[in-house]
Design a protein around this motif. Structure first.
Motif, PDB file in Angstrom:
ATOM      1  N   VAL A   1       0.848  -1.195   0.000  1.00 55.08           N
ATOM      2  CA  VAL A   1       0.000   0.000   0.000  1.00 55.08           C
ATOM      3  C   VAL A   1       0.883   1.244   0.000  1.00 55.08           C
ATOM      4  CG1 VAL A   1      -1.674   1.344   1.332  1.00 55.08           C
ATOM      5  CG2 VAL A   1      -2.000  -1.116   1.056  1.00 55.08           C
ATOM      6  N   GLN A   2       1.911   1.250   0.835  1.00 53.20           N
ATOM      7  CA  GLN A   2       2.845   2.375   0.895  1.00 53.20           C
ATOM      8  C   GLN A   2       3.441   2.639  -0.489  1.00 53.20           C
ATOM      9  OE1 GLN A   2       3.870   4.176   3.753  1.00 53.20           O
ATOM     10  NE2 GLN A   2       5.118   5.468   2.455  1.00 53.20           N
ATOM     11  N   LYS A   3       3.870   1.589  -1.153  1.00 51.23           N
ATOM     12  CA  LYS A   3       4.497   1.721  -2.473  1.00 51.23           C
ATOM     13  C   LYS A   3       3.489   2.197  -3.519  1.00 51.23           C
ATOM     14  CE  LYS A   3       6.639  -1.040  -6.091  1.00 51.23           C
ATOM     15  NZ  LYS A   3       6.972  -2.382  -6.535  1.00 51.23           N
ATOM     16  N   PHE A   4       2.345   1.541  -3.587  1.00 53.20           N
ATOM     17  CA  PHE A   4       1.371   1.859  -4.637  1.00 53.20           C
ATOM     18  C   PHE A   4       0.715   3.223  -4.420  1.00 53.20           C
ATOM     19  CE2 PHE A   4       0.595  -2.984  -5.050  1.00 53.20           C
ATOM     20  CZ  PHE A   4       1.729  -3.122  -5.833  1.00 53.20           C
ATOM     21  N   ALA A   5       0.198   3.463  -3.219  1.00 57.70           N
ATOM     22  CA  ALA A   5      -0.480   4.735  -2.947  1.00 57.70           C
ATOM     23  C   ALA A   5       0.514   5.895  -2.947  1.00 57.70           C
ATOM     24  CB  ALA A   5      -1.227   4.677  -1.620  1.00 57.70           C
ATOM     25  N   GLY A   6       1.784   5.600  -2.678  1.00 58.33           N
ATOM     26  CA  GLY A   6       2.811   6.627  -2.698  1.00 58.33           C
ATOM     27  C   GLY A   6       3.287   6.996  -4.085  1.00 58.33           C
ATOM     28  N   ASN A   7       2.834   6.254  -5.098  1.00 57.66           N
ATOM     29  CA  ASN A   7       3.172   6.567  -6.489  1.00 57.66           C
ATOM     30  C   ASN A   7       2.506   7.898  -6.839  1.00 57.66           C
ATOM     31  OD1 ASN A   7       2.700   6.800  -9.367  1.00 57.66           O
ATOM     32  ND2 ASN A   7       3.217   4.639  -9.569  1.00 57.66           N
TER      33      ASN A   7
ATOM     34  N   HIS B   1       1.605   9.205  -9.587  1.00 60.02           N
ATOM     35  CA  HIS B   1       0.513   9.123 -10.565  1.00 60.02           C
ATOM     36  C   HIS B   1      -0.804   8.716  -9.905  1.00 60.02           C
ATOM     37  CE1 HIS B   1       3.945   8.633 -13.510  1.00 60.02           C
ATOM     38  NE2 HIS B   1       3.337   9.750 -13.866  1.00 60.02           N
ATOM     39  N   ILE B   2      -0.723   7.900  -8.867  1.00 60.09           N
ATOM     40  CA  ILE B   2      -1.937   7.485  -8.152  1.00 60.09           C
ATOM     41  C   ILE B   2      -2.356   8.569  -7.166  1.00 60.09           C
ATOM     42  CG2 ILE B   2      -2.871   5.827  -6.489  1.00 60.09           C
ATOM     43  CD1 ILE B   2      -1.246   3.678  -7.953  1.00 60.09           C
ATOM     44  N   ALA B   3      -1.427   8.997  -6.339  1.00 52.40           N
ATOM     45  CA  ALA B   3      -1.756   9.973  -5.297  1.00 52.40           C
ATOM     46  C   ALA B   3      -2.222  11.299  -5.873  1.00 52.40           C
ATOM     47  CB  ALA B   3      -0.544  10.184  -4.385  1.00 52.40           C
ATOM     48  N   MET B   4      -1.569  11.762  -6.904  1.00 56.87           N
ATOM     49  CA  MET B   4      -1.904  13.082  -7.443  1.00 56.87           C
ATOM     50  C   MET B   4      -3.189  13.078  -8.283  1.00 56.87           C
ATOM     51  SD  MET B   4       0.287  14.842  -5.950  1.00 56.87           S
ATOM     52  CE  MET B   4       0.353  16.464  -6.672  1.00 56.87           C
ATOM     53  N   SER B   5      -3.713  11.897  -8.588  1.00 55.23           N
ATOM     54  CA  SER B   5      -4.978  11.855  -9.313  1.00 55.23           C
ATOM     55  C   SER B   5      -6.160  11.719  -8.350  1.00 55.23           C
ATOM     56  CB  SER B   5      -4.980  10.711 -10.330  1.00 55.23           C
ATOM     57  OG  SER B   5      -4.965   9.467  -9.664  1.00 55.23           O
ATOM     58  N   SER B   6      -5.869  11.708  -7.072  1.00 57.95           N
ATOM     59  CA  SER B   6      -6.909  11.528  -6.066  1.00 57.95           C
ATOM     60  C   SER B   6      -6.917  12.699  -5.091  1.00 57.95           C
ATOM     61  CB  SER B   6      -6.661  10.231  -5.292  1.00 57.95           C
ATOM     62  OG  SER B   6      -7.500  10.164  -4.167  1.00 57.95           O
TER      63      SER B   6
ATOM     64  N   TYR C   1      -0.005  13.121  -0.488  1.00 57.07           N
ATOM     65  CA  TYR C   1       1.274  12.991  -1.175  1.00 57.07           C
ATOM     66  C   TYR C   1       2.218  14.054  -0.648  1.00 57.07           C
ATOM     67  CZ  TYR C   1       4.717  12.204  -4.761  1.00 57.07           C
ATOM     68  OH  TYR C   1       5.881  11.891  -5.410  1.00 57.07           O
ATOM     69  N   PRO C   2       3.394  13.709  -0.232  1.00 59.80           N
ATOM     70  CA  PRO C   2       3.926  12.349  -0.257  1.00 59.80           C
ATOM     71  C   PRO C   2       3.229  11.453   0.767  1.00 59.80           C
ATOM     72  CG  PRO C   2       5.473  13.826   0.825  1.00 59.80           C
ATOM     73  CD  PRO C   2       4.343  14.671   0.318  1.00 59.80           C
ATOM     74  N   TYR C   3       3.184  10.175   0.443  1.00 60.40           N
ATOM     75  CA  TYR C   3       2.575   9.166   1.314  1.00 60.40           C
ATOM     76  C   TYR C   3       3.668   8.693   2.259  1.00 60.40           C
ATOM     77  CZ  TYR C   3      -0.996   5.658   2.373  1.00 60.40           C
ATOM     78  OH  TYR C   3      -1.964   4.905   2.987  1.00 60.40           O
ATOM     79  N   GLU C   4       3.657   9.222   3.461  1.00 65.66           N
ATOM     80  CA  GLU C   4       4.776   9.048   4.385  1.00 65.66           C
ATOM     81  C   GLU C   4       4.746   7.694   5.092  1.00 65.66           C
ATOM     82  OE1 GLU C   4       4.719  12.496   6.895  1.00 65.66           O
ATOM     83  OE2 GLU C   4       4.974  13.854   5.183  1.00 65.66           O
ATOM     84  N   ASP C   5       5.914   7.286   5.562  1.00 65.76           N
ATOM     85  CA  ASP C   5       6.038   6.040   6.315  1.00 65.76           C
ATOM     86  C   ASP C   5       5.051   6.033   7.479  1.00 65.76           C
ATOM     87  OD1 ASP C   5       8.069   5.193   4.663  1.00 65.76           O
ATOM     88  OD2 ASP C   5       9.686   5.726   6.040  1.00 65.76           O
TER      89      ASP C   5
ATOM     90  N   MET D   1       1.807   5.779   7.312  1.00 66.27           N
ATOM     91  CA  MET D   1       0.430   6.107   6.918  1.00 66.27           C
ATOM     92  C   MET D   1      -0.365   4.860   6.523  1.00 66.27           C
ATOM     93  SD  MET D   1       0.690   9.559   4.646  1.00 66.27           S
ATOM     94  CE  MET D   1       0.648  11.149   5.433  1.00 66.27           C
ATOM     95  N   ALA D   2       0.257   3.948   5.807  1.00 60.24           N
ATOM     96  CA  ALA D   2      -0.454   2.748   5.347  1.00 60.24           C
ATOM     97  C   ALA D   2      -0.905   1.902   6.528  1.00 60.24           C
ATOM     98  CB  ALA D   2       0.427   1.938   4.400  1.00 60.24           C
ATOM     99  N   GLY D   3      -0.035   1.721   7.512  1.00 61.82           N
ATOM    100  CA  GLY D   3      -0.402   0.937   8.690  1.00 61.82           C
ATOM    101  C   GLY D   3      -1.536   1.559   9.478  1.00 61.82           C
ATOM    102  N   LEU D   4      -1.496   2.868   9.648  1.00 60.72           N
ATOM    103  CA  LEU D   4      -2.582   3.563  10.347  1.00 60.72           C
ATOM    104  C   LEU D   4      -3.891   3.438   9.580  1.00 60.72           C
ATOM    105  CD1 LEU D   4      -0.731   6.799  11.511  1.00 60.72           C
ATOM    106  CD2 LEU D   4      -1.561   4.933  12.963  1.00 60.72           C
ATOM    107  N   TRP D   5      -3.812   3.588   8.259  1.00 66.98           N
ATOM    108  CA  TRP D   5      -5.006   3.489   7.417  1.00 66.98           C
ATOM    109  C   TRP D   5      -5.601   2.094   7.498  1.00 66.98           C
ATOM    110  CZ3 TRP D   5      -5.497   1.043   2.418  1.00 66.98           C
ATOM    111  CH2 TRP D   5      -6.692   1.360   1.752  1.00 66.98           C
ATOM    112  N   ILE D   6      -4.780   1.066   7.320  1.00 67.64           N
ATOM    113  CA  ILE D   6      -5.271  -0.311   7.397  1.00 67.64           C
ATOM    114  C   ILE D   6      -5.820  -0.597   8.790  1.00 67.64           C
ATOM    115  CG2 ILE D   6      -4.567  -2.746   7.347  1.00 67.64           C
ATOM    116  CD1 ILE D   6      -2.607  -1.940   5.058  1.00 67.64           C
ATOM    117  N   GLY D   7      -5.143  -0.095   9.819  1.00 67.85           N
ATOM    118  CA  GLY D   7      -5.589  -0.306  11.195  1.00 67.85           C
ATOM    119  C   GLY D   7      -6.947   0.293  11.509  1.00 67.85           C
ATOM    120  N   SER D   8      -7.382   1.262  10.720  1.00 68.22           N
ATOM    121  CA  SER D   8      -8.687   1.903  10.956  1.00 68.22           C
ATOM    122  C   SER D   8      -9.855   1.132  10.341  1.00 68.22           C
ATOM    123  CB  SER D   8      -8.676   3.327  10.392  1.00 68.22           C
ATOM    124  OG  SER D   8      -8.708   3.305   8.964  1.00 68.22           O
ATOM    125  N   HIS D   9      -9.573   0.212   9.458  1.00 70.23           N
ATOM    126  CA  HIS D   9     -10.638  -0.433   8.681  1.00 70.23           C
ATOM    127  C   HIS D   9     -11.609  -1.263   9.505  1.00 70.23           C
ATOM    128  CE1 HIS D   9      -8.100  -0.265   4.722  1.00 70.23           C
ATOM    129  NE2 HIS D   9      -8.379   0.925   5.216  1.00 70.23           N
TER     130      HIS D   9
END
Length: 183
Positions: free
Chosen positions: A25-31, A33-38, A43-47, A49-57
């Protein structure tokens, strides 16, 4: 505690995210092209963030406020993106999705978004699902139209990204229209 189910499509498995997905998730969402289209991915998708996001689900799922699914390619069992129903309230939800850039133009976004819409109408008994995308990138709108959503409006200067105001396109599909398409 009600466990979020998997959803199967011809080529994909939509499953709850796991903490082991954090690096992807960190790699893909941090791209860029993906982040700036949303408007929703920082962006930047910092270290971290992915764990916190997944942990909220899980809590969001238990409160029936959101359903986030990892998009997994059946043939490789690799995580390739995300599709979600968020902001669930008053029989409405917002559809969101992203697909890793290496998997663009293969129909995965369309397949996953269509499955998420079916899930929302069937499992959450929603009346309406809406989506939005930045006007400057027309590709998401093509996916939304393919899955039966209709363009509702353009909102000028709706969000600020990198100190620039961006226009946003709004789409929706109502249960009645969805049922007619399924016949």
């Amino acid at each position: 505690m009600f466990k979020q189910p998997n959803v199967l499509t011809p080529r994909l498995i939509l499953r709850p995210f796991e903490l082991s997905d954090t690096n992807k998730v960190q790699k893909f969402a941090g791209n860029a092209h993906i982040a700036m289209s949303s408007a929703n991915i920082p962006y930047p998708y910092e270290d971290g963030m992915a764990g916190l996001w997944i942990g909220s689900h899980s809590a969001l799922w238990q409160k029936r406020e959101a359903a986030h699914f990892a998009i997994v390619e059946k043939s490789s069992t690799q995580l390739i993106g995300c599709v979600s129903l968020q902001n669930i309230s008053f029989s409405r939800a917002q559809l969101g999705y992203w697909v890793a850039e290496a998997h663009w133009n293969k129909g995965y976004g369309t397949e996953a978004a269509k499955a998420a819409i079916n899930f929302g109408f069937e499992q959450f008994n929603l009346d309406c699902i809406y989506a939005q995308h930045l006007s400057k990138d027309t590709r998401p709108g093509k996916v939304l139209e393919k899955i039966g959503m209709r363009h509702v409006s353009t909102k000028r200067d709706a969000v600020r990204i990198e100190h620039v105001s961006e226009d946003v396109e709004y789409y929706e599909i109502e249960r009645l229209h969805h049922q007619k398409m399924a016949i």
